[in-house]
Every structure is written in C-alpha cells, then in structure tokens.
Design a protein around this motif. Structure first.
Motif, PDB file in Angstrom:
ATOM      1  N   TYR B 245       0.853  -1.182   0.000  1.00 26.30           N
ATOM      2  CA  TYR B 245       0.000   0.000   0.000  1.00 26.30           C
ATOM      3  C   TYR B 245       0.888   1.231   0.000  1.00 26.30           C
ATOM      4  O   TYR B 245       2.099   1.123   0.192  1.00 26.30           O
ATOM      5  N   SER B 246       0.267   2.391  -0.210  1.00 23.00           N
ATOM      6  CA  SER B 246       0.998   3.655  -0.239  1.00 23.00           C
ATOM      7  C   SER B 246       2.179   3.545  -1.212  1.00 23.00           C
ATOM      8  O   SER B 246       2.037   2.946  -2.280  1.00 23.00           O
ATOM      9  N   VAL B 247       3.357   4.090  -0.873  1.00 22.08           N
ATOM     10  CA  VAL B 247       4.481   4.044  -1.808  1.00 22.08           C
ATOM     11  C   VAL B 247       5.522   3.004  -1.390  1.00 22.08           C
ATOM     12  O   VAL B 247       6.655   3.054  -1.846  1.00 22.08           O
ATOM     13  N   TYR B 248       5.119   2.075  -0.538  1.00 21.24           N
ATOM     14  CA  TYR B 248       6.091   1.072  -0.097  1.00 21.24           C
ATOM     15  C   TYR B 248       6.685   0.253  -1.250  1.00 21.24           C
ATOM     16  O   TYR B 248       7.867  -0.112  -1.184  1.00 21.24           O
ATOM     17  N   PRO B 249       5.933  -0.069  -2.312  1.00 13.64           N
ATOM     18  CA  PRO B 249       6.552  -0.837  -3.396  1.00 13.64           C
ATOM     19  C   PRO B 249       7.734  -0.116  -4.035  1.00 13.64           C
ATOM     20  O   PRO B 249       8.600  -0.755  -4.625  1.00 13.64           O
ATOM     21  N   GLU B 250       7.783   1.212  -3.925  1.00 15.03           N
ATOM     22  CA  GLU B 250       8.885   1.936  -4.558  1.00 15.03           C
ATOM     23  C   GLU B 250      10.118   2.008  -3.670  1.00 15.03           C
ATOM     24  O   GLU B 250      11.149   2.535  -4.085  1.00 15.03           O
ATOM     25  N   LEU B 251      10.011   1.512  -2.462  1.00 13.93           N
ATOM     26  CA  LEU B 251      11.130   1.632  -1.531  1.00 13.93           C
ATOM     27  C   LEU B 251      11.775   0.262  -1.329  1.00 13.93           C
ATOM     28  O   LEU B 251      11.106  -0.768  -1.377  1.00 13.93           O
ATOM     29  N   ASP B 252      13.064   0.299  -1.085  1.00 16.53           N
ATOM     30  CA  ASP B 252      13.819  -0.934  -0.967  1.00 16.53           C
ATOM     31  C   ASP B 252      14.090  -1.205   0.508  1.00 16.53           C
ATOM     32  O   ASP B 252      14.790  -0.451   1.168  1.00 16.53           O
ATOM     33  N   PHE B 253      13.495  -2.254   1.019  1.00 15.63           N
ATOM     34  CA  PHE B 253      13.759  -2.619   2.418  1.00 15.63           C
ATOM     35  C   PHE B 253      13.561  -4.112   2.586  1.00 15.63           C
ATOM     36  O   PHE B 253      12.965  -4.766   1.750  1.00 15.63           O
ATOM     37  N   GLU B 254      14.104  -4.622   3.673  1.00 15.21           N
ATOM     38  CA  GLU B 254      13.996  -6.063   3.912  1.00 15.21           C
ATOM     39  C   GLU B 254      13.020  -6.339   5.040  1.00 15.21           C
ATOM     40  O   GLU B 254      12.766  -5.493   5.873  1.00 15.21           O
ATOM     41  N   ILE B 255      12.493  -7.555   5.034  1.00 17.77           N
ATOM     42  CA  ILE B 255      11.631  -7.990   6.129  1.00 17.77           C
ATOM     43  C   ILE B 255      12.462  -8.919   7.001  1.00 17.77           C
ATOM     44  O   ILE B 255      12.775 -10.025   6.591  1.00 17.77           O
ATOM     45  N   PRO B 256      12.838  -8.468   8.203  1.00 17.35           N
ATOM     46  CA  PRO B 256      13.653  -9.343   9.050  1.00 17.35           C
ATOM     47  C   PRO B 256      12.857 -10.576   9.507  1.00 17.35           C
ATOM     48  O   PRO B 256      11.706 -10.437   9.947  1.00 17.35           O
ATOM     49  N   VAL B 257      13.455 -11.740   9.346  1.00 15.78           N
ATOM     50  CA  VAL B 257      12.791 -12.978   9.748  1.00 15.78           C
ATOM     51  C   VAL B 257      13.780 -13.822  10.543  1.00 15.78           C
ATOM     52  O   VAL B 257      14.946 -13.927  10.175  1.00 15.78           O
ATOM     53  N   TYR B 258      13.318 -14.396  11.640  1.00 18.66           N
ATOM     54  CA  TYR B 258      14.150 -15.325  12.413  1.00 18.66           C
ATOM     55  C   TYR B 258      13.369 -16.614  12.595  1.00 18.66           C
ATOM     56  O   TYR B 258      12.152 -16.593  12.718  1.00 18.66           O
ATOM     57  N   HIS B 259      14.097 -17.726  12.609  1.00 22.64           N
ATOM     58  CA  HIS B 259      13.405 -19.010  12.628  1.00 22.64           C
ATOM     59  C   HIS B 259      13.362 -19.675  13.993  1.00 22.64           C
ATOM     60  O   HIS B 259      12.732 -20.712  14.150  1.00 22.64           O
ATOM     61  N   GLU B 260      14.028 -19.073  14.979  1.00 22.86           N
ATOM     62  CA  GLU B 260      14.112 -19.756  16.279  1.00 22.86           C
ATOM     63  C   GLU B 260      12.772 -19.789  17.006  1.00 22.86           C
ATOM     64  O   GLU B 260      12.542 -20.633  17.851  1.00 22.86           O
ATOM     65  N   ALA B 261      11.898 -18.847  16.704  1.00 23.89           N
ATOM     66  CA  ALA B 261      10.549 -18.797  17.278  1.00 23.89           C
ATOM     67  C   ALA B 261      10.533 -18.593  18.793  1.00 23.89           C
ATOM     68  O   ALA B 261       9.527 -18.847  19.440  1.00 23.89           O
ATOM     69  N   ASP B 262      11.627 -18.154  19.367  1.00 23.20           N
ATOM     70  CA  ASP B 262      11.634 -17.901  20.812  1.00 23.20           C
ATOM     71  C   ASP B 262      11.589 -16.389  21.077  1.00 23.20           C
ATOM     72  O   ASP B 262      11.488 -15.588  20.156  1.00 23.20           O
ATOM     73  N   CYS B 263      11.672 -16.021  22.358  1.00 24.36           N
ATOM     74  CA  CYS B 263      11.613 -14.596  22.706  1.00 24.36           C
ATOM     75  C   CYS B 263      12.743 -13.825  22.039  1.00 24.36           C
ATOM     76  O   CYS B 263      12.573 -12.688  21.616  1.00 24.36           O
ATOM     77  N   MET B 264      13.923 -14.448  21.956  1.00 23.73           N
ATOM     78  CA  MET B 264      15.074 -13.784  21.356  1.00 23.73           C
ATOM     79  C   MET B 264      14.791 -13.462  19.894  1.00 23.73           C
ATOM     80  O   MET B 264      15.157 -12.380  19.410  1.00 23.73           O
TER      81      MET B 264
END
Ligand code: SF4
Ligand code: SF4
Lengths: 147, 375
Positions: B245-264
């Motif tokens: 939505y908005s102008v987000y498609p024009e901006l370059d950023f990453e989606i941080p993902v972690y696989h440990e699934a814990d609080c950390m």
C-alpha cells in the motif's frame, strides 16, 4: 568445566561493556529540563485548547456564529450563539462555550471554520481539581484578555 | 525441557493456587488482568481477562460522521497512532475513490516509519525493564523523545497525532522537519549499535530469552498472530510486502525474519526493523517530491454503499479497518482488527507449563498494548 569458564568470561565481557557504556553516558550533557524552573518552548503547531483570533483592526472576534464548528466537533463540546446587529452585514458571536473536559484537541473546529476565527492556544498548564475551570467562555476570555 | 515441565504439571495431584497478574501490574503495561493457575512456580493455566479499558471505539464509529472518527484512530494503539489513522483514511479513500497526491503518500510513509521506530523504542525499554534492566529504558526514552519532538513540530501533538486526512494531510512538513529527520537517522544508527553491545550481546539477556517461550508458525496461524510475532516464527509476513500500500513498493527494504521462534527471535526482529525503518526513511526523504498535499475532496466525504477493507502494517502487526457503508454520512459498521488482541490470544496456550518469570518475558516479547486489545 570448559563451558562454565567460557560463560564466566563472556559474562565478564558483558559486564565491562555495560560499565563502559554507562560510564560514558555519565559524562554526557543532561537531557532533562528542570521543569517548572525552566520550560521548553511549545512548537508553533502545538494544539492547546481553542481560543478566538482577534481581528487586527476592531480587536473583536472574527466569529460569525455560523455553528460549523459546533457541528464538526466529534465530542459535542462547543455551544455557539450569535445575533445579527443592526447595520452589520454578518452575525456576531455572543456566546461561545467550550467544554474542555470533553475536548480531544483534534482540531476539527479550527479546520472547519470558514473565517479562520479559531486558533490553538499554547497553554498546557491546565491542572485543576474543579470541573468548572474547564468550562471556558471564549467570548469572555477575549474581552478580559490583553487588548 | 519444556515437555518435562508440562508433564510435571499434568501428572501432579499437587494443590494449585490462583494468582492474579494485574490489572495493575507493571509487567502488563496497562490494565490487563491475567488469571494464573499456578502449581508452585509453574503455570498450569493462564487466562487473560481483557476489557478494563474498553471504550467502544467501534460503536463510536457508528454514531459520528466519517471525519469525526479520525481523532479516535490515534487513541486505539496510542504508540502506533500514525498507522491506525493511515488504515482508516486509506479505507475511506479506497471506498470513496479519492486520489492522494504523491507528496502526501511519501510524508505518510516518513511519519509512519518514525512512529514505528518510536513505538519499538518504547517496547525495547519496557521489555528490558520487565527483565530487570532499568538503564536501557532511559536511553530508549531519550531517543524516542527526539522523534516525538519532530512529530510534534509537524502535527502539533506528541502521541495523538491525527495528522492524515481523507485525500492527504492536514499540513505540510517544513525544511526543519526534513533536516531534523536526517540528523535523527544519523544519530540513531550509532545508538542502535550501542544497544546491540549493551543489551543484545549481554549474557543475562541471552539466558533470559534464548529458547524461552516458543511460538510456532502453526500457533500464529491458529490465533491470527501477526507482526514481529509471526516474523520471529520464520514467516515473512508483512503487510507492506504481501499487500503493498501507499508508496512502499517503490522503496527498498527487507523484512527481518528469524526461525528460532523464541523470545530472542522476536526481540531481534524488532531491533532489525528499526534499522530497516531508517533505510526506508532515508529513501523516502531522498525521493520526496514537491507538490500538493491534499487531493480533491468534497467538503463532507460521501462513501458509496458497500463493504470496504484496508490493512496496514502497524508496529505490532496487521491492523485492518473494515467499513460497511449504506451511503449515509455515518458509517453503518466499523470493524477494527487489532493486532494485539490476536497476539494476546495465544498467550494461554504458549505459557502452559512455563515458569512465571519466563511467562513474563514471553508476554513482554508479544509487545501488548492494552487499549489496542480492548478498543
Ligand atoms: S478541538 Fe476537536 S474536540 Fe476540541 S472543541 Fe475543537 S472540534 Fe471539539
Ligand atoms: S466555525 Fe468559526 S465562524 Fe463559525 S461559529 Fe465556529 S468559530 Fe464562529
């Protein structure tokens, strides 16, 4: 044994890092202001409770008692009344009561006013134990205020 | 380890007792009550009791005009006000077919991302406070204060911004704001590095968070958990990417993902998100076009009859507004989908068999905002 020693060492490193950072912070400039002895300047767009804009020539309010603000206000805190005086083209305001206890400082009233008769005050010291302090009569406030 | 504890809880014919966490408990950050059935230090059942600050926002929406609901949107999740206003105005814009000028969209992104950083800073400070570290809270609030000053200078308020309007913004940003934001970006980068050294690498924090409070992707789907909670479970689900939505498609950023699934993992997701928000800010400021900030809108917005929906990525996850209009000047129905409510729902299942202090770490890692749960 090896693991325990490793943990001890990394714990010690954590401790030293923490000490270093907090110590450095210790010598930095204060960020707090000694309110009420000092106070920060309010930004230009700060939204305090609404007040009348004074007409530069006549010193009177610009309000034409059109009641647009009364209708726009989401919290029903404005009651306006006005009369049409002889010889004047527009109505002039006689009563303008703001119930500040319900005001959410949203600014709808300021935006909707067709003659820009309202603005925000920069007044934020409004604590009181009495409710009637917040029933603000804008007409009276302007008449009493500095000319 | 966790299984053992659960067995212990189930097998024991020991006496249990009930412990009330809240409604006035510092670790619940507001008036949330959790009824804990305890077996010694272990939780056998945790039953959240929300509703202490229910303010009927949805119902309020049904008895005021479209524009009159705007101030309410900043008061649902008071830490993430920009995103909430964005979702609401965008839903109405979609319904009424209002075009928003490009400059306004960029300013929306800039202010939203600033708001996201400030919200994450509050979470960061409060979370570490829950775990027993007091100092980071003060540092985080110092940084956040700079954001609040910036936003106050354009919107006039420090939390309840109410800055977006149908079709644009209520006022334009000035050059002071732009230079202030640029300075802030440069200021925050070393601060985030400092937090990494001071907090993230700290052995006590690691011991308190690693392996604690697992929330699987499966559980997230079951309860509808979104935001950093699901991204900490290895699913790259971010509304800015999946439903741009908005102008987000024009901006370059990453989606941080972690696989440990814990609080950390959830902790690290939010810390990385602050970096990403800074990247978005840099690009958005560089690209900020000149032009109007308001599109063509009639004086009182008319929403044609129908059913409309709009979702945004708020600081705590997916926030969505569904509006049903019957063509009148007042909404027929206004449904708010709040992320904290879904994130809280999984607490009962996730906290089973945990020790009480660990459950508090889990609760902190969910980043609950109580007014958002109650609405
Ligand atoms: S600021 Fe908003 S709530 Fe307050 S009087 Fe004006 S319209 Fe009403
Ligand atoms: S909208 Fe302006 S002119 Fe009309 S009643 Fe209110 S203050 Fe007076």
């Amino acid at each position: 044994m090896k693991k325990a020693l490793g943990e001890l060492l990394s714990g010690f490193v954590s401790l030293l890092t923490g000490m270093r950072i907090t110590l450095r912070q210790f010598f930095m400039k204060d960020v707090t202001v000694r309110y009420p002895h000092e106070a920060l300047k309010m930004p230009k767009r700060y939204r305090g409770h609404i007040v009348f804009v004074r007409d530069a020539e006549s010193g009177k309010s610009l309000c034409i008692a059109c009641k647009s603000c009364e209708k726009a206000c989401p919290s029903d805190c404005i009651v306006v009344d006005g009369i049409k005086r002889e010889g004047e083209k527009r109505k002039s305001v006689t009563d303008f009561n703001l119930d500040f206890t319900r005001c959410s400082l949203c600014g709808s009233c300021v935006e909707v006013c067709p003659v820009d008769a309202l603005e925000f005050s920069k007044n934020y010291n409004l604590a009181s134990t009495r409710k009637d302090v917040y029933q603000i009569d804008l007409v009276k406030r302007m008449e009493d205020g500095p000319k | 380890m966790l299984l053992e504890k659960t067995n212990l809880v189930k097998s024991g014919d020991n006496e249990t007792f009930v412990l009330n966490l809240g409604p006035q408990h510092p670790a619940t950050h507001g008036v949330l009550r959790v009824k804990l059935t305890m077996d010694g230090e272990y939780i056998t059942r945790a039953e959240p009791v929300p509703g202490y600050i229910h303010r009927m926002h949805e119902k309020m929406g049904e008895n005021r005009t479209w524009a009159q609901f705007l101030p309410n949107t900043s008061r649902i999740d008071y830490l993430s006000a920009m995103h909430y206003t964005h979702a609401y105005v965008a839903a109405v814009e979609r319904a009424a077919g209002i075009e928003v000028p490009l400059r306004a969209e960029y300013i929306r992104v800039i202010t939203s991302e600033l708001n996201r950083i400030s919200s994450h800073l509050v979470w960061f400070g409060a979370f570490i406070l829950d775990l027993g570290g007091f100092t980071p809270l003060l540092y985080a609030f110092d940084d956040r204060e700079k954001i609040l000053d910036l936003l106050e200078s354009v919107t006039g308020a420090r939390l309840t911004y109410c800055y977006y309007r149908f079709g644009g913004l209520c006022n334009d940003v000035d050059s002071d704001f732009i230079t202030g934001t640029k300075e802030f970006i440069e200021y925050l980068k070393p601060r985030l590095e400092m937090y990494r050294q001071l907090v993230t690498n700290n052995i006590i924090l690691k011991k308190r968070l690693e392996g604690i409070g697992p929330i699987s992707a499966e559980m997230c789907r079951k309860y509808g958990a979104t935001g950093p909670v699901i991204r900490g479970a290895g699913v790259a689900c971010d509304v800015r990417r999946v439903e741009p939505y908005s102008v987000y498609p024009e901006l370059d950023f990453e989606i941080p993902v972690y696989h440990e699934a814990d609080c950390m993992a959830r902790y690290l997701v939010r810390m990385d998100e602050m970096y990403q928000s800074l990247r978005i800010l840099e690009q958005a400021i560089a690209k900020l076009p000149e032009g109007p900030i308001m599109g063509k809108v009639q004086k009182s917005v008319k929403v044609p009859a129908g059913d409309y929906y709009f979702a945004v990525e708020a600081s705590r996850g997916r926030f969505a507004v569904r509006i049903v209009s019957d063509g009148k000047e007042i909404p027929y129905r206004l449904k708010l989908r709040a992320p904290s409510f879904s994130n809280l729902s999984l607490f009962e299942e996730a906290s089973q068999g945990m020790m009480l202090p660990d459950a508090l770490a889990l609760m902190g890692s969910l980043d609950l905002v109580i007014p958002d749960i109650d609405r």
